[in-house]
Design a protein around this motif. Structure first.
Motif, PDB file in Angstrom:
ATOM      1  N   TYR A 173     -40.919 -36.214 -17.482  1.00 43.25           N
ATOM      2  CA  TYR A 173     -39.741 -37.066 -17.669  1.00 43.25           C
ATOM      3  C   TYR A 173     -39.492 -37.844 -16.385  1.00 43.25           C
ATOM      4  N   THR A 174     -38.632 -38.833 -16.476  1.00 44.32           N
ATOM      5  CA  THR A 174     -38.236 -39.634 -15.322  1.00 44.32           C
ATOM      6  C   THR A 174     -37.393 -38.782 -14.374  1.00 44.32           C
ATOM      7  N   THR A 175     -37.679 -38.888 -13.079  1.00 37.71           N
ATOM      8  CA  THR A 175     -36.974 -38.088 -12.078  1.00 37.71           C
ATOM      9  C   THR A 175     -36.244 -38.981 -11.083  1.00 37.71           C
ATOM     10  N   ALA A 176     -35.289 -38.373 -10.356  1.00 41.95           N
ATOM     11  CA  ALA A 176     -34.572 -39.082  -9.295  1.00 41.95           C
ATOM     12  C   ALA A 176     -34.352 -38.118  -8.136  1.00 41.95           C
ATOM     13  N   ASN A 177     -34.275 -38.670  -6.929  1.00 40.56           N
ATOM     14  CA  ASN A 177     -34.095 -37.832  -5.747  1.00 40.56           C
ATOM     15  C   ASN A 177     -33.393 -38.627  -4.653  1.00 40.56           C
ATOM     16  N   VAL A 178     -32.358 -38.039  -4.070  1.00 39.40           N
ATOM     17  CA  VAL A 178     -31.719 -38.582  -2.874  1.00 39.40           C
ATOM     18  C   VAL A 178     -32.341 -37.876  -1.684  1.00 39.40           C
ATOM     19  N   GLY A 179     -33.038 -38.639  -0.843  1.00 43.18           N
ATOM     20  CA  GLY A 179     -33.825 -38.021   0.217  1.00 43.18           C
ATOM     21  C   GLY A 179     -33.267 -38.140   1.617  1.00 43.18           C
ATOM     22  N   ILE A 213     -24.012 -40.300  -5.275  1.00 41.87           N
ATOM     23  CA  ILE A 213     -25.110 -39.329  -5.313  1.00 41.87           C
ATOM     24  C   ILE A 213     -24.970 -38.418  -6.528  1.00 41.87           C
ATOM     25  N   ALA A 214     -23.755 -37.985  -6.809  1.00 43.14           N
ATOM     26  CA  ALA A 214     -23.535 -37.122  -7.968  1.00 43.14           C
ATOM     27  C   ALA A 214     -23.899 -37.845  -9.268  1.00 43.14           C
ATOM     28  N   PHE A 215     -23.629 -39.139  -9.337  1.00 42.96           N
ATOM     29  CA  PHE A 215     -23.978 -39.899 -10.541  1.00 42.96           C
ATOM     30  C   PHE A 215     -25.495 -39.986 -10.701  1.00 42.96           C
ATOM     31  N   ILE A 216     -26.195 -40.257  -9.600  1.00 41.31           N
ATOM     32  CA  ILE A 216     -27.663 -40.333  -9.665  1.00 41.31           C
ATOM     33  C   ILE A 216     -28.238 -38.996 -10.112  1.00 41.31           C
ATOM     34  N   ARG A 217     -27.664 -37.902  -9.610  1.00 44.95           N
ATOM     35  CA  ARG A 217     -28.105 -36.579 -10.054  1.00 44.95           C
ATOM     36  C   ARG A 217     -27.838 -36.399 -11.553  1.00 44.95           C
ATOM     37  N   GLY A 232      -6.994 -44.652   5.926  1.00 42.54           N
ATOM     38  CA  GLY A 232      -8.433 -44.944   5.969  1.00 42.54           C
ATOM     39  C   GLY A 232      -9.047 -44.891   4.583  1.00 42.54           C
ATOM     40  N   VAL A 233     -10.349 -45.198   4.531  1.00 51.12           N
ATOM     41  CA  VAL A 233     -11.147 -45.087   3.309  1.00 51.12           C
ATOM     42  C   VAL A 233     -12.428 -44.338   3.683  1.00 51.12           C
ATOM     43  N   ASN A 234     -12.661 -43.209   3.047  1.00 51.24           N
ATOM     44  CA  ASN A 234     -13.761 -42.335   3.448  1.00 51.24           C
ATOM     45  C   ASN A 234     -15.062 -42.754   2.761  1.00 51.24           C
ATOM     46  N   ALA A 235     -15.959 -43.330   3.555  1.00 50.01           N
ATOM     47  CA  ALA A 235     -17.245 -43.807   3.012  1.00 50.01           C
ATOM     48  C   ALA A 235     -18.097 -42.656   2.491  1.00 50.01           C
ATOM     49  N   ILE A 236     -18.018 -41.491   3.139  1.00 48.48           N
ATOM     50  CA  ILE A 236     -18.830 -40.351   2.708  1.00 48.48           C
ATOM     51  C   ILE A 236     -18.424 -39.908   1.309  1.00 48.48           C
ATOM     52  N   GLU A 237     -17.137 -39.908   1.030  1.00 54.38           N
ATOM     53  CA  GLU A 237     -16.678 -39.466  -0.279  1.00 54.38           C
ATOM     54  C   GLU A 237     -17.193 -40.382  -1.388  1.00 54.38           C
ATOM     55  N   TYR A 238     -17.178 -41.680  -1.149  1.00 59.95           N
ATOM     56  CA  TYR A 238     -17.692 -42.606  -2.160  1.00 59.95           C
ATOM     57  C   TYR A 238     -19.210 -42.482  -2.293  1.00 59.95           C
ATOM     58  N   ALA A 239     -19.879 -42.246  -1.171  1.00 63.24           N
ATOM     59  CA  ALA A 239     -21.324 -42.015  -1.242  1.00 63.24           C
ATOM     60  C   ALA A 239     -21.616 -40.759  -2.054  1.00 63.24           C
ATOM     61  N   ALA A 240     -20.817 -39.728  -1.849  1.00 63.40           N
ATOM     62  CA  ALA A 240     -21.026 -38.473  -2.573  1.00 63.40           C
ATOM     63  C   ALA A 240     -20.863 -38.667  -4.075  1.00 63.40           C
ATOM     64  N   ASP A 264     -38.489 -48.485 -19.123  1.00 65.31           N
ATOM     65  CA  ASP A 264     -38.260 -49.645 -18.269  1.00 65.31           C
ATOM     66  C   ASP A 264     -37.376 -49.252 -17.086  1.00 65.31           C
ATOM     67  N   PRO A 265     -37.875 -49.371 -15.846  1.00 68.42           N
ATOM     68  CA  PRO A 265     -37.029 -49.040 -14.687  1.00 68.42           C
ATOM     69  C   PRO A 265     -35.739 -49.844 -14.647  1.00 68.42           C
ATOM     70  N   ALA A 266     -35.743 -51.054 -15.236  1.00 69.84           N
ATOM     71  CA  ALA A 266     -34.541 -51.885 -15.218  1.00 69.84           C
ATOM     72  C   ALA A 266     -33.378 -51.199 -15.917  1.00 69.84           C
ATOM     73  N   THR A 267     -33.652 -50.356 -16.903  1.00 66.03           N
ATOM     74  CA  THR A 267     -32.591 -49.646 -17.612  1.00 66.03           C
ATOM     75  C   THR A 267     -31.892 -48.662 -16.687  1.00 66.03           C
ATOM     76  N   VAL A 268     -32.669 -47.941 -15.881  1.00 69.65           N
ATOM     77  CA  VAL A 268     -32.092 -46.994 -14.927  1.00 69.65           C
ATOM     78  C   VAL A 268     -31.324 -47.745 -13.845  1.00 69.65           C
ATOM     79  N   ILE A 269     -31.920 -48.807 -13.332  1.00 69.07           N
ATOM     80  CA  ILE A 269     -31.251 -49.603 -12.291  1.00 69.07           C
ATOM     81  C   ILE A 269     -29.914 -50.129 -12.788  1.00 69.07           C
ATOM     82  N   SER A 270     -29.897 -50.617 -14.034  1.00 70.35           N
ATOM     83  CA  SER A 270     -28.673 -51.167 -14.598  1.00 70.35           C
ATOM     84  C   SER A 270     -27.574 -50.117 -14.676  1.00 70.35           C
ATOM     85  N   SER A 271     -27.926 -48.886 -15.050  1.00 69.01           N
ATOM     86  CA  SER A 271     -26.938 -47.807 -15.127  1.00 69.01           C
ATOM     87  C   SER A 271     -26.327 -47.529 -13.760  1.00 69.01           C
ATOM     88  N   ILE A 272     -27.164 -47.503 -12.727  1.00 68.99           N
ATOM     89  CA  ILE A 272     -26.670 -47.229 -11.375  1.00 68.99           C
ATOM     90  C   ILE A 272     -25.823 -48.390 -10.876  1.00 68.99           C
TER      91      ILE A 272
END
Length: 414
Positions: free
Chosen positions: A255-261, A231-235, A220-228, A289-297
């Motif tokens: 400063y610019t903030t991020a949150n996984v809700g 999430i760790a990268f966004i943090r 299998g391929v664990n979707a939760i692990e890839y999501a995690a 520029d929000p585009a810079t953050v979006i591009s990183s993600i």
């Protein structure tokens, strides 16, 4: 324009006894609007038609602008200038939706407003139906004036879930050739002018894995692990901004903030997770520029996509935008700020960390500030309330605006 340091008409301080009691009409309208359950997942049409009926009763023609599916609507109306002009002028803008009360410990019915100890309790009292109630209570005042510029009223849907209604409203105004000169967005600021706020960018990441029995994880391929990992990268991006900036010290969180809700995934503990979704947001300070953050993600997710598809080509990971609310910049004509300072009696320029429709109006070329009754510390909470003195202060602000837009009448006064 009258200098902000020499206001012709100013709002009394909210600790002034003369500001303690709102008008009966303004309070009644605030209570009436709170009684409509306009949680964003619900329709707001009953409230919109209630306001439209009141405008019509006063000889004001409402324009109802429905959402694409017709379950919600914006409302726009104008009191023309004395020369009949309907473009330019001042727009008073508010949203009609409220956040959910689910799971909150309310001491009274959130949609049955109650007055206790000089406070009006109920969902949306401070965010932001008291502002709308003050406007509706003062319709006779506005109509009694010979206005030098038109006065516009705007009520929108879905502000709390991405400001979708304001986008539709602005398109309708552009099609009608209506372009307000100034806008006041009545979000809760304790009637203190706010010239800047952060952006709000909302996204959903969806991971599709391959289900398998947990004893055979290699199949299998664990979707939760890839999501995690996502999430760790966004943090990590959030931590980088917190430690290294850029910074804007005019904000309480500078400063610019991020949150996984929200996170949802998996079926059972003995099953390799086939799906996992999570919603996140980030809020940039003005100038970033929000585009810079979006591009990183996006770059990080592209790397994860390559890895997950190495495990199984049928697996995938995608990011979809859910809402984009631009920040409000302090740069610009600043006529709205100066007028808000004059009318409120507060010679200040403040910032807030929450996002509003003001950034959208500013991007459309309308000089905009945020200034409204109440405090966001009470917004979105259980037992939400607004001080009655704040409603009164808002009414004084609106009365001062009415006088400002009637310079001939003001000059004629002894």
């Amino acid at each position: 324009m009258t200098s902000a340091t020499t206001p012709a008409t100013a709002v009394p301080s909210t600790d002034d006894p003369t500001a303690a009691a709102p008008s009966a009409a303004g309070l009644a309208w605030a209570e009436k609007l709170v009684s409509f359950d306009t949680t964003s997942r619900n329709s707001n049409l009953a409230l919109i038609h209630c306001i439209a009926d009141e405008l019509t009763a006063h000889g004001i023609t409402p324009v109802i602008v429905p959402s694409r599916d017709g379950t919600k609507a914006n409302l726009f109306a104008t009191i023309p200038a004395r020369d009949g002009a309907v473009t330019g002028g001042v727009m008073l803008a508010g949203h009609t939706d409220v956040v959910p009360v689910d799971g909150q410990d309310w001491h009274s019915d959130p949609f049955t407003p109650e007055i206790r100890e000089d406070r009006l309790y109920g969902r949306g009292t401070t965010d932001m139906k008291a502002f709308s109630g003050a406007i509706l209570g003062l319709l006779p005042e506005f109509l009694s004036r010979e206005l030098s510029e038109p006065l516009h009223f705007a009520w929108t849907y879905d502000e709390e879930v991405g400001c979708h209604g304001a986008v539709v409203l602005l398109a309708e105004l552009a099609a009608r050739g209506i372009h307000p000169r100034i806008a006041f967005v009545g979000e809760p600021t304790s009637m203190r002018p706010v010239s800047a706020h952060k952006s709000s960018q909302l996204f959903r990441v969806s991971v599709r894995g391959i289900a398998a029995h947990s004893s055979m994880t290699s199949t299998g391929v664990n979707a939760i692990e890839y999501a995690a990992r996502s999430i760790a990268f966004i943090r990590s991006l959030a931590d980088e901004h917190r430690l290294s900036g850029p910074f804007d010290d005019t904000f309480v969180v500078p400063y610019t903030t991020a949150n996984v809700g929200l996170v949802s995934g998996g079926a059972a503990v003995n099953t390799v997770a086939e799906h996992c979704d999570f919603d996140f947001e980030f809020r940039t300070i003005p100038g970033e520029d929000p585009a810079t953050v979006i591009s990183s993600i996006e770059d990080h997710l592209a790397q994860l996509r390559a890895e997950i598809q190495q495990e199984n080509p049928a697996a995938d990971i995608r990011m979809v935008p859910r809402g984009t609310v631009p920040g409000l910049s302090p740069e610009g004509p600043r006529a709205a700020l100066e007028l808000a300072q004059q009318l409120s009696g507060h010679a200040v320029e403040e910032t807030v960390v929450y996002a509003t429709e003001a950034g959208l109006f500013q991007r459309a070329g309308i000089d905009t500030v945020v200034c409204g009754p109440g405090n966001m510390d009470q917004g979105h909470t259980a037992n939400e309330y607004i001080e009655l003195s704040q409603i009164a202060a808002c009414e004084s602000f609106l009365q001062a605006l009415s006088a400002h837009l009637s310079p001939t009448e003001r000059t004629a006064q002894p």
